[in-house]
Design a protein around this motif. Structure first.
Motif, PDB file in Angstrom:
ATOM      1  N   VAL A 108       0.857  -1.189   0.000  1.00  0.00           N
ATOM      2  CA  VAL A 108       0.000   0.000   0.000  1.00  0.00           C
ATOM      3  C   VAL A 108       0.895   1.242   0.000  1.00  0.00           C
ATOM      4  O   VAL A 108       1.846   1.330   0.777  1.00  0.00           O
ATOM      5  CB  VAL A 108      -0.916   0.030   1.239  1.00  0.00           C
ATOM      6  N   PHE A 109       0.594   2.167  -0.899  1.00  0.00           N
ATOM      7  CA  PHE A 109       1.325   3.433  -0.956  1.00  0.00           C
ATOM      8  C   PHE A 109       0.343   4.599  -0.856  1.00  0.00           C
ATOM      9  O   PHE A 109      -0.794   4.504  -1.340  1.00  0.00           O
ATOM     10  CB  PHE A 109       2.074   3.580  -2.293  1.00  0.00           C
ATOM     11  N   SER A 110       0.800   5.681  -0.268  1.00  0.00           N
ATOM     12  CA  SER A 110       0.071   6.945  -0.412  1.00  0.00           C
ATOM     13  C   SER A 110       0.906   7.786  -1.373  1.00  0.00           C
ATOM     14  O   SER A 110       2.046   8.129  -1.087  1.00  0.00           O
ATOM     15  CB  SER A 110      -0.109   7.641   0.936  1.00  0.00           C
ATOM     16  N   ILE A 111       0.324   8.055  -2.539  1.00  0.00           N
ATOM     17  CA  ILE A 111       1.033   8.827  -3.562  1.00  0.00           C
ATOM     18  C   ILE A 111       0.653  10.295  -3.412  1.00  0.00           C
ATOM     19  O   ILE A 111      -0.530  10.651  -3.528  1.00  0.00           O
ATOM     20  CB  ILE A 111       0.673   8.338  -4.977  1.00  0.00           C
ATOM     21  N   VAL A 112       1.653  11.121  -3.161  1.00  0.00           N
ATOM     22  CA  VAL A 112       1.398  12.557  -2.958  1.00  0.00           C
ATOM     23  C   VAL A 112       2.481  13.357  -3.685  1.00  0.00           C
ATOM     24  O   VAL A 112       3.391  12.794  -4.276  1.00  0.00           O
ATOM     25  CB  VAL A 112       1.400  12.919  -1.451  1.00  0.00           C
ATOM     26  N   PRO A 165       1.337  17.102 -13.031  1.00  0.00           N
ATOM     27  CA  PRO A 165       0.408  18.189 -13.402  1.00  0.00           C
ATOM     28  C   PRO A 165       1.076  19.230 -14.301  1.00  0.00           C
ATOM     29  O   PRO A 165       2.294  19.423 -14.257  1.00  0.00           O
ATOM     30  CB  PRO A 165       0.022  18.797 -12.044  1.00  0.00           C
ATOM     31  N   ASN A 166       0.262  19.910 -15.072  1.00  0.00           N
ATOM     32  CA  ASN A 166       0.693  21.044 -15.904  1.00  0.00           C
ATOM     33  C   ASN A 166       1.798  20.674 -16.893  1.00  0.00           C
ATOM     34  O   ASN A 166       2.610  21.536 -17.273  1.00  0.00           O
ATOM     35  CB  ASN A 166       1.175  22.205 -15.017  1.00  0.00           C
ATOM     36  N   ASN A 167       1.825  19.415 -17.303  1.00  0.00           N
ATOM     37  CA  ASN A 167       2.806  18.937 -18.288  1.00  0.00           C
ATOM     38  C   ASN A 167       4.246  19.199 -17.871  1.00  0.00           C
ATOM     39  O   ASN A 167       5.134  19.331 -18.716  1.00  0.00           O
ATOM     40  CB  ASN A 167       2.536  19.586 -19.657  1.00  0.00           C
ATOM     41  N   ARG A 168       4.497  19.301 -16.560  1.00  0.00           N
ATOM     42  CA  ARG A 168       5.867  19.460 -16.096  1.00  0.00           C
ATOM     43  C   ARG A 168       6.602  18.125 -16.244  1.00  0.00           C
ATOM     44  O   ARG A 168       5.985  17.081 -16.448  1.00  0.00           O
ATOM     45  CB  ARG A 168       5.917  19.899 -14.624  1.00  0.00           C
ATOM     46  N   GLU A 169       7.892  18.175 -16.115  1.00  0.00           N
ATOM     47  CA  GLU A 169       8.704  16.969 -16.291  1.00  0.00           C
ATOM     48  C   GLU A 169       8.943  16.284 -14.943  1.00  0.00           C
ATOM     49  O   GLU A 169       9.216  16.957 -13.943  1.00  0.00           O
ATOM     50  CB  GLU A 169      10.052  17.345 -16.914  1.00  0.00           C
ATOM     51  N   PHE A 170       8.823  14.962 -14.933  1.00  0.00           N
ATOM     52  CA  PHE A 170       9.128  14.199 -13.720  1.00  0.00           C
ATOM     53  C   PHE A 170      10.618  14.331 -13.404  1.00  0.00           C
ATOM     54  O   PHE A 170      11.467  14.250 -14.296  1.00  0.00           O
ATOM     55  CB  PHE A 170       8.783  12.720 -13.940  1.00  0.00           C
ATOM     56  N   LYS A 171      10.909  14.508 -12.106  1.00  0.00           N
ATOM     57  CA  LYS A 171      12.317  14.645 -11.727  1.00  0.00           C
ATOM     58  C   LYS A 171      12.777  13.528 -10.785  1.00  0.00           C
ATOM     59  O   LYS A 171      13.827  12.924 -10.993  1.00  0.00           O
ATOM     60  CB  LYS A 171      12.543  15.988 -11.040  1.00  0.00           C
ATOM     61  N   ALA A 172      11.993  13.254  -9.755  1.00  0.00           N
ATOM     62  CA  ALA A 172      12.421  12.236  -8.781  1.00  0.00           C
ATOM     63  C   ALA A 172      11.222  11.793  -7.955  1.00  0.00           C
ATOM     64  O   ALA A 172      10.185  12.456  -7.928  1.00  0.00           O
ATOM     65  CB  ALA A 172      13.504  12.796  -7.859  1.00  0.00           C
ATOM     66  N   VAL A 211       6.196  12.451  -5.086  1.00  0.00           N
ATOM     67  CA  VAL A 211       6.644  12.687  -6.461  1.00  0.00           C
ATOM     68  C   VAL A 211       7.066  14.156  -6.618  1.00  0.00           C
ATOM     69  O   VAL A 211       6.402  15.060  -6.119  1.00  0.00           O
ATOM     70  CB  VAL A 211       5.514  12.344  -7.456  1.00  0.00           C
ATOM     71  N   MET A 212       8.186  14.361  -7.325  1.00  0.00           N
ATOM     72  CA  MET A 212       8.712  15.715  -7.518  1.00  0.00           C
ATOM     73  C   MET A 212       8.866  16.017  -9.008  1.00  0.00           C
ATOM     74  O   MET A 212       9.225  15.130  -9.787  1.00  0.00           O
ATOM     75  CB  MET A 212      10.069  15.849  -6.826  1.00  0.00           C
TER      76      MET A 212
END
Length: 636
Positions: free
Chosen positions: A392-396, A425-432, A471-472
């Protein structure tokens, strides 16, 4: 009524089934903490009031976390011969319209999240369709849960009842197979067989360390003592984590049943649930569940007529992060200062008041009834070679679908972030992504294909932890992130050992210098040296894992550290001391929005003419950026 036989349990199940699938329309409101924070209580009260005013025959009940937290408040509707339908972002104003549509047999399609055509009772391995024959035309175009990216890769075992039952109804828990595993254990299995099944399942502790649960139980059973204890660790303290809280709020009986089975296996007669006071709803639901279980003869003397005696008390913690460590937790239960102690002896040999004590966390206990019901072999087929079952994860954080999810071990980070989480969100790029809470590590984009299990996360420099997943995006400064987590751990250190107490403080000071423009050559190497000492000589898990965020960000984002130190530049433009604001005169429309919100009067200019920013007055608060529609404020 005390449940003394299988016949009694079956009778209770029938009662629960009538409650789960009544003849009249049933509307369930997700009223866990996440729902309540977004207005679920107002929706619940509006539904009851409006239905009563109309004399509309609708049963309004509450349930736990349905999972899709970013769509809260969530409402589920169950009607005879129709799919179960979930509505999202419902507020009190939408209630009359929803009731209008329900009375006319319509679907309020603009608020629909998805539908469920059948309900799986995982503990039994059975399914129940919500309708017979052809599906009503009105609902055919609604996407099913299996088609929704948020749900289709999930497999719910520990959270199987969250969002399905009223947590205060023991009958509804029994209707979904609850307490049948306990009956099986008490009537058909020797304690060694129970431990054997848990060992066969491959279940490992979900609190973070991942120690094999069956082996832990076996050690406790073999420890010679007339008194033994069972403990549920519900001291969930990671920032952004709420897995255990959601299980306790939505399905407290699964934890109780798991603990009773564990007590039978190791020979304990008393149990404790150590839950932080900041979880008032979880404590309330647990208290109700314990009271009901006692009334029904599932706790106390002579459980189910088997001769077994076992009872559970709740011990409320004051919220110290270190009390999640099991020796500190036990000290707190005993009324002492919550500090860790040296091991060995391990709690399974000498725990509470010097007696053998078995400690597992909420999620671990929640898996036990299903493993007993379906068998260890069944459970061991889920997951990876070394990490069985689900997590189980809480994704935030910077993610579209924030929520509570349960997925098979081995799912990749990419699937978790892009499919279940719905991307950035907002088509930003995943970083880490930060796994394992403040003591975990930051995993970069280059490792997105990493399978999520205990071994792979450790190889990447992180840990599974209890299940917090932050998520960042590319607007996140990794040096600033490391500073935040090490500062959190510095605050939460109990201060008992010098390496943790002084080491985290010194690392935080160095990171502050770097983010405020005072970084110098050699700081990175000094951080690495300090981290190695803190890891090696700290007494408990908090200290030995505290440097992880610093080490993992240096490992994967060393260029960002060097940019801060050598170029006095923050690539993510987050660290105030290292960024400058200016106004692009070509883009500025002179709307005066920035001028109005600037708290220091640093911006001047006439309407419809390009404005000017005085850097000497600017405090870099970012208020102007937020209101500038033409994006004329440049941060560099």
């Amino acid at each position: 009524m005390r449940i003394q036989s299988l016949k009694n349990l079956e009778g209770m199940k029938k009662k629960g089934l009538r409650s789960l699938y009544p003849d009249e329309t049933k509307v369930m409101v997700g009223m866990a903490t996440c729902g309540l924070a977004t207005g679920a209580k107002e929706v619940f009260e509006a539904l009851k009031k409006e239905a009563e005013k109309r004399k509309q025959k609708i049963l309004v009940t509450k349930t736990g976390c349905i999972g899709f937290c970013s769509r809260e408040p969530l409402v589920d509707v169950v009607q005879k011969e129709r799919p179960r339908i979930t509505y999202g972002e419902v507020d009190a104003k939408k209630v009359p319209g929803l009731l209008d549509d329900l009375s006319e047999g319509k679907v309020s399609k603009e608020w629909v999240v998805g539908k469920m055509t059948e309900d799986e009772c995982l503990a039994e391995g059975s399914k129940r369709r919500y309708f017979e024959g052809e599906e009503p035309e009105e609902t055919r175009e609604i996407p099913s849960y299996d088609e929704l990216s948020f749900y289709k890769k999930q497999k719910k075992i520990a959270t199987r009842n969250c969002g399905f039952i009223d947590p205060e109804s023991i009958e509804e828990y029994i209707a979904r197979g609850g307490y049948f595993s306990l009956h099986k254990v008490l009537t058909d299995m020797e304690p060694e067989q129970v431990i054997g099944d848990i060992k066969k399942s491959g279940l490992r502790g979900r609190g973070g360390a991942g120690f094999p649960t069956g082996l832990k139980w076996e050690i406790s059973r073999k420890s010679r003592s007339g008194t033994k204890y069972i403990v549920c660790n519900a001291d969930e303290g990671d920032p952004g984590a709420y897995m255990d809280r959601s299980i306790l709020e939505g399905d407290p009986h699964t934890v109780l049943e798991g603990m009773i089975i564990g007590a039978y296996a190791i020979g304990a007669s008393e149990g404790y649930i150590y839950c932080r006071t900041e979880y008032p709803l979880a404590i309330e639901e647990l208290s109700i569940a314990i009271k009901k279980a006692r009334e029904y003869g599932l706790l106390g003397k002579n459980i189910m007529g088997s001769g077994m005696d076992f009872d559970i008390k709740i011990s409320e913690g004051a919220g110290a992060f270190v009390c999640g460590e099991e020796t500190a937790l036990m000290a707190s239960i005993e009324g002492k200062t919550g500090e860790p102690r040296m091991r060995p002896p391990f709690p399974s040999e000498s725990g509470l008041w010097g007696k053998p004590t078995n400690i597992n966390n909420v999620e671990t206990w929640a898996n036990v009834p299903v493993i007993i019901g379906r068998g260890g072999d069944w459970y061991s087929k889920i997951g990876t070679k070394e990490s069985k079952g689900t997590k189980v994860f809480s994704i935030v954080g910077k993610i579209n679908n924030t929520g509570l999810v349960e997925v098979p071990m081995g799912i990749t980070l990419k699937e978790l972030v892009e499919d279940v989480g719905g991307g950035i969100p907002n088509n930003r790029e995943f970083k880490a992504v930060q796994t394992g809470g403040p003591s975990g590590g930051c995993i970069p984009k280059s490792l997105l294909q990493l399978p999520v299990d205990y071994e792979e996360l450790a190889k990447a420099g992180s840990i599974m932890g209890s299940g917090g997943l932050i998520v960042m995006d590319d607007e996140t400064c990794m040096v600033d992130v490391a500073k935040y987590f090490i500062g959190f751990l510095e605050d939460e250190s109990c201060g008992k050992c010098l390496s943790c107490r002084e080491g985290t403080e010194r690392m935080r000071e160095i990171l502050e210098d770097i983010t405020e423009g005072r970084g110098k050559e050699g700081d990175i190497e000094l951080l690495e040296s300090l981290a190695a000492v803190v890891k090696d000589v700290s007494l408990c898990g908090l200290g030995s894992t505290a440097p992880n965020p610093v080490l993992s960000t240096i490992q994967y984002f060393r260029d960002e550290y060097e940019a801060h130190i050598k170029e006095k530049r923050c690539p993510a433009r987050v660290c105030r001391a290292l960024v400058q604001y200016r106004i692009d005169p070509e883009a500025c429309t002179g709307c005066r929005a920035c001028l109005t919100v600037c708290p220091e009067g640093a911006i001047t200019g006439e309407r419809k003419k390009a404005h000017v920013l005085d850097r000497k007055k600017c405090i870099k608060c970012g208020a102007c950026v937020e209101v500038c529609k033409p994006d004329a404020i440049i941060v560099e």
